[in-house]
Write an enzyme that holds these catalytic residues in place. Structure first.
Site, short mmCIF file in Angstrom:
data_model
loop_
_atom_site.label_atom_id
_atom_site.label_comp_id
_atom_site.label_asym_id
_atom_site.label_seq_id
_atom_site.Cartn_x
_atom_site.Cartn_y
_atom_site.Cartn_z
N THR A 158 0.82 -1.21 0.00
CA THR A 158 0.00 0.00 0.00
C THR A 158 0.86 1.26 0.00
O THR A 158 1.98 1.25 0.54
CB THR A 158 -0.91 -0.01 1.25
OG1 THR A 158 -1.44 1.30 1.45
CG2 THR A 158 -0.15 -0.39 2.51
N ASP A 159 0.33 2.34 -0.53
CA ASP A 159 1.05 3.63 -0.47
C ASP A 159 1.14 4.14 0.97
O ASP A 159 1.92 5.06 1.25
CB ASP A 159 0.40 4.68 -1.39
CG ASP A 159 -1.04 5.03 -1.03
OD1 ASP A 159 -1.60 4.42 -0.10
OD2 ASP A 159 -1.60 5.94 -1.68
N GLU A 160 0.35 3.55 1.88
CA GLU A 160 0.36 4.04 3.26
C GLU A 160 1.69 3.78 3.96
O GLU A 160 1.99 4.39 4.98
CB GLU A 160 -0.81 3.44 4.06
CG GLU A 160 -2.14 3.80 3.40
CD GLU A 160 -3.38 3.50 4.21
OE1 GLU A 160 -3.29 3.48 5.45
OE2 GLU A 160 -4.44 3.30 3.60
N TYR A 209 -1.63 -0.27 11.12
CA TYR A 209 -1.82 -0.99 9.85
C TYR A 209 -0.66 -0.72 8.91
O TYR A 209 -0.02 -1.65 8.38
CB TYR A 209 -3.15 -0.56 9.19
CG TYR A 209 -3.22 -0.90 7.71
CD1 TYR A 209 -3.32 -2.22 7.27
CD2 TYR A 209 -3.16 0.11 6.73
CE1 TYR A 209 -3.37 -2.54 5.91
CE2 TYR A 209 -3.21 -0.19 5.37
CZ TYR A 209 -3.31 -1.52 4.97
OH TYR A 209 -3.35 -1.83 3.62
N LYS A 212 2.29 -3.28 7.35
CA LYS A 212 2.52 -3.49 5.91
C LYS A 212 3.96 -3.10 5.55
O LYS A 212 4.60 -3.76 4.73
CB LYS A 212 1.52 -2.67 5.08
CG LYS A 212 0.07 -3.11 5.19
CD LYS A 212 -0.21 -4.50 4.63
CE LYS A 212 -0.13 -4.59 3.13
NZ LYS A 212 -0.56 -5.91 2.62
P1 NAD Z 1 -9.92 -7.15 2.74
O1 NAD Z 1 -9.87 -6.84 4.19
O2 NAD Z 1 -11.17 -6.88 1.98
O3 NAD Z 1 -9.59 -8.71 2.51
C1 NAD Z 1 -8.56 -9.37 3.18
C2 NAD Z 1 -8.75 -10.87 2.99
O4 NAD Z 1 -7.66 -11.55 3.62
C3 NAD Z 1 -10.05 -11.43 3.60
O5 NAD Z 1 -10.67 -12.31 2.69
C4 NAD Z 1 -9.56 -12.17 4.84
O6 NAD Z 1 -10.40 -13.26 5.20
C5 NAD Z 1 -8.18 -12.63 4.39
N1 NAD Z 1 -7.26 -12.89 5.52
C6 NAD Z 1 -7.01 -12.05 6.58
N2 NAD Z 1 -6.14 -12.63 7.42
C7 NAD Z 1 -5.81 -13.84 6.86
C8 NAD Z 1 -4.95 -14.90 7.25
N3 NAD Z 1 -4.23 -14.83 8.39
N4 NAD Z 1 -4.86 -15.98 6.46
C9 NAD Z 1 -5.58 -16.08 5.31
N5 NAD Z 1 -6.42 -15.11 4.90
C10 NAD Z 1 -6.53 -14.00 5.67
O7 NAD Z 1 -8.69 -6.39 2.10
P2 NAD Z 1 -8.52 -5.72 0.66
O8 NAD Z 1 -9.02 -4.34 0.72
O9 NAD Z 1 -9.04 -6.66 -0.36
O10 NAD Z 1 -6.92 -5.64 0.57
C11 NAD Z 1 -6.18 -6.71 0.01
C12 NAD Z 1 -4.70 -6.37 0.08
O11 NAD Z 1 -4.45 -5.17 -0.64
C13 NAD Z 1 -4.18 -6.12 1.49
O12 NAD Z 1 -2.90 -6.69 1.60
C14 NAD Z 1 -4.11 -4.61 1.60
O13 NAD Z 1 -3.10 -4.21 2.50
C15 NAD Z 1 -3.77 -4.24 0.17
N6 NAD Z 1 -4.22 -2.89 -0.25
C16 NAD Z 1 -5.54 -2.53 -0.09
C17 NAD Z 1 -5.95 -1.28 -0.55
C18 NAD Z 1 -7.40 -0.84 -0.43
O14 NAD Z 1 -7.72 0.30 -0.76
N7 NAD Z 1 -8.31 -1.70 0.00
C19 NAD Z 1 -5.04 -0.41 -1.15
C20 NAD Z 1 -3.70 -0.82 -1.31
C21 NAD Z 1 -3.32 -2.07 -0.85
P1 TYD Z 2 -10.53 4.44 4.58
O1 TYD Z 2 -11.51 3.98 3.56
O2 TYD Z 2 -10.60 3.89 5.95
O3 TYD Z 2 -9.06 4.24 3.94
P2 TYD Z 2 -7.61 4.72 4.52
O4 TYD Z 2 -7.74 5.23 5.88
O5 TYD Z 2 -6.84 3.45 4.45
O6 TYD Z 2 -7.14 5.75 3.54
O7 TYD Z 2 -10.65 6.02 4.70
C1 TYD Z 2 -10.44 6.88 3.61
C2 TYD Z 2 -10.48 8.30 4.13
O8 TYD Z 2 -11.79 8.59 4.62
C3 TYD Z 2 -9.54 8.54 5.29
O9 TYD Z 2 -8.98 9.85 5.19
C4 TYD Z 2 -10.44 8.47 6.52
C5 TYD Z 2 -11.78 8.98 6.00
N1 TYD Z 2 -12.98 8.37 6.64
C6 TYD Z 2 -13.97 9.21 7.17
O10 TYD Z 2 -13.88 10.45 7.12
N2 TYD Z 2 -15.06 8.61 7.75
C7 TYD Z 2 -15.20 7.25 7.83
O11 TYD Z 2 -16.22 6.78 8.40
C8 TYD Z 2 -14.17 6.43 7.28
C9 TYD Z 2 -14.28 4.92 7.36
C10 TYD Z 2 -13.07 7.03 6.70
#
Ligand code: NAD
Ligand code: TYD
Length: 341
Positions: A120-122, A144, A148
């Site tokens: 992630t960019d975070e 988090y 990562k």
């Molecule tokens: P999500 O929370 O929707 O899904 C995570 C999945 O991983 C779930 O199906 C969960 O059951 C599974 N999981 C969790 N712990 C586990 C374990 N110990 N063993 C096996 N499975 C396990 O997450 P997402 O939003 O789909 O993100 C997927 C990946 O992409 C993550 O690594 C996250 O850090 C990365 N990512 C997400 C975003 C975003 O905006 N959502 C952006 C950049 C990177």
């Molecule tokens: P989020 O979807 O949790 O992603 P991340 O924190 O990983 O970027 O949140 C996106 C942005 O929205 C973040 O700046 C936090 C804000 N946010 C709210 O203002 N209210 C909310 O209820 C949530 C979940 C997020």
């Protein structure tokens, strides 16, 4: 190729599995997921019986289980993924995101196979001006992001120490179908449709870069097939927006699609106490992806949001089922003291 896709029952993983089965029917996909609160087999409905897809319920931290699986590539999506939950309890984040990644690295090492870490960019922390490049320092701020970042450092260490064929993608905020309703965009849509307050942290001016999930899936596909061992690739939407602007746009779209007055849902916006350590701005430079692979985001924000709002409208049962269970308890803990509905 037999590819172990971990976390494939979550938001991005499920979209990725659907993308891969459609674009690369030559691969066998093994989806390893232990179905945490965020994992949902409904996300994979319609593909369960395909001959080149297998689901295995299990934990990426489980050493024995990994011994018993046969694969020649790993793409690791499995993670605890929500910043707010990592503030409430960081233990599962360190366990899965760090030790789970290390376990996968060990098994990739044993098999001599390629592993792509979905990051992630975070991990770069917050940036006032300019863009994160692959050379930006790693300065994570939330538990988090720190978990990562730790995983990324391990991936780099395994490359340097053991010469392993590993890759890292670092992507900005995703949105689209199957996203768990705790995240901002699905939370706004589902709350609007239910007439519930929409919590905006702080003054709503924090900035995120948003990418439609299928563009992220295409990026992971190309990096896994063509990326160079040991490299990091930034993936982003070239689409920076303030939270409050995103929220207003979504509410306008929901109003248009439900026949409500144009500003009908805006009154649901409720400013609440800020998230502790809330990163001010994420902004990423994805030009290496374009230079090396010709990858660019293909879905504009308006198109992506329209597709997303429509998906949540057409799949109410999917998210209503989710928000009726454990989620309500989480919601109370997270927002109870900040929001009176
Ligand atoms: P999500 O929370 O929707 O899904 C995570 C999945 O991983 C779930 O199906 C969960 O059951 C599974 N999981 C969790 N712990 C586990 C374990 N110990 N063993 C096996 N499975 C396990 O997450 P997402 O939003 O789909 O993100 C997927 C990946 O992409 C993550 O690594 C996250 O850090 C990365 N990512 C997400 C975003 C975003 O905006 N959502 C952006 C950049 C990177
Ligand atoms: P989020 O979807 O949790 O992603 P991340 O924190 O990983 O970027 O949140 C996106 C942005 O929205 C973040 O700046 C936090 C804000 N946010 C709210 O203002 N209210 C909310 O209820 C949530 C979940 C997020």
């Amino acid at each position: 190729m037999r590819i172990l896709v971990t976390g494939g029952a979550g938001f991005i993983g499920a979209n990725f599995i659907r993308h891969m089965l459609a674009s690369h029917p030559e691969h066998q996909l093994i989806n390893l997921d232990n179905l945490t609160y965020a994992g949902n087999l409904e996300n994979l409905k319609g593909i369960e019986d395909l001959p080149n897809y297998t689901f295995v319920k299990g934990d990426i931290c489980d050493r024995q289980l990994l011994h018993g699986l046969d694969f020649d590539g790993i793409i690791n999506f499995a993670a605890e993924s929500h910043v707010d939950r990592s503030i409430l309890d960081s233990y599962p984040f360190l366990q899965t995101n760090i030790f789970g990644t290390q376990n996968l690295l060990e098994h990739a090492k044993k098999r001599g196979c390629r592993m792509l870490q979905v990051s992630t960019d975070e991990v770069y922390g917050s940036i006032e001006k300019g863009l994160f490049t692959e050379e930006s320092p790693i300065t994570p701020n939330s538990p988090y992001a720190a978990s990562k970042a730790s995983a990324d450092l391990l991936v780099g260490a395994y490359h340097e120490t053991f010469g392993m064929d590993v890759l890292i993608t670092r992507c900005s905020n995703n949105y689209g179908p199957y996203q768990f309703p705790e995240k901002l965009i699905p939370l706004v849509i589902s709350h609007a449709l239910e007439g519930r307050a929409i919590p905006v942290y702080g003054d709503g001016t924090n900035v995120r870069d948003w990418l439609y999930v299928l563009d992220h899936c295409r990026a992971i596909d190309v990096v896994f097939h063509r990326g160079k061992a040991g490299e990091v690739y930034n993936v982003g939407g070239i689409n920076e927006q303030r939270n409050i602007d995103i929220i207003r746009k979504i509410l306008t779209r929901v109003a248009a699609r439900t026949g409500a007055a144009a500003d009908g849902f805006q009154g649901l916006i409720a400013y609440v106490k800020d998230r502790p350590g809330h990163d001010r701005r994420y902004a990423i430079d994805p030009s290496k992806m374009e230079r090396e692979f010709g990858w660019r985001p293909m879905t504009g924000f308006e198109e992506g949001i329209n597709l997303t709002v429509d998906w949540y409208l057409e799949n109410r049962e999917w998210w209503k089922h989710i928000i009726s269970g454990e989620y309500m308890q989480y919601y109370q803990t997270q927002y109870g003291g900040r929001l009176t509905e």
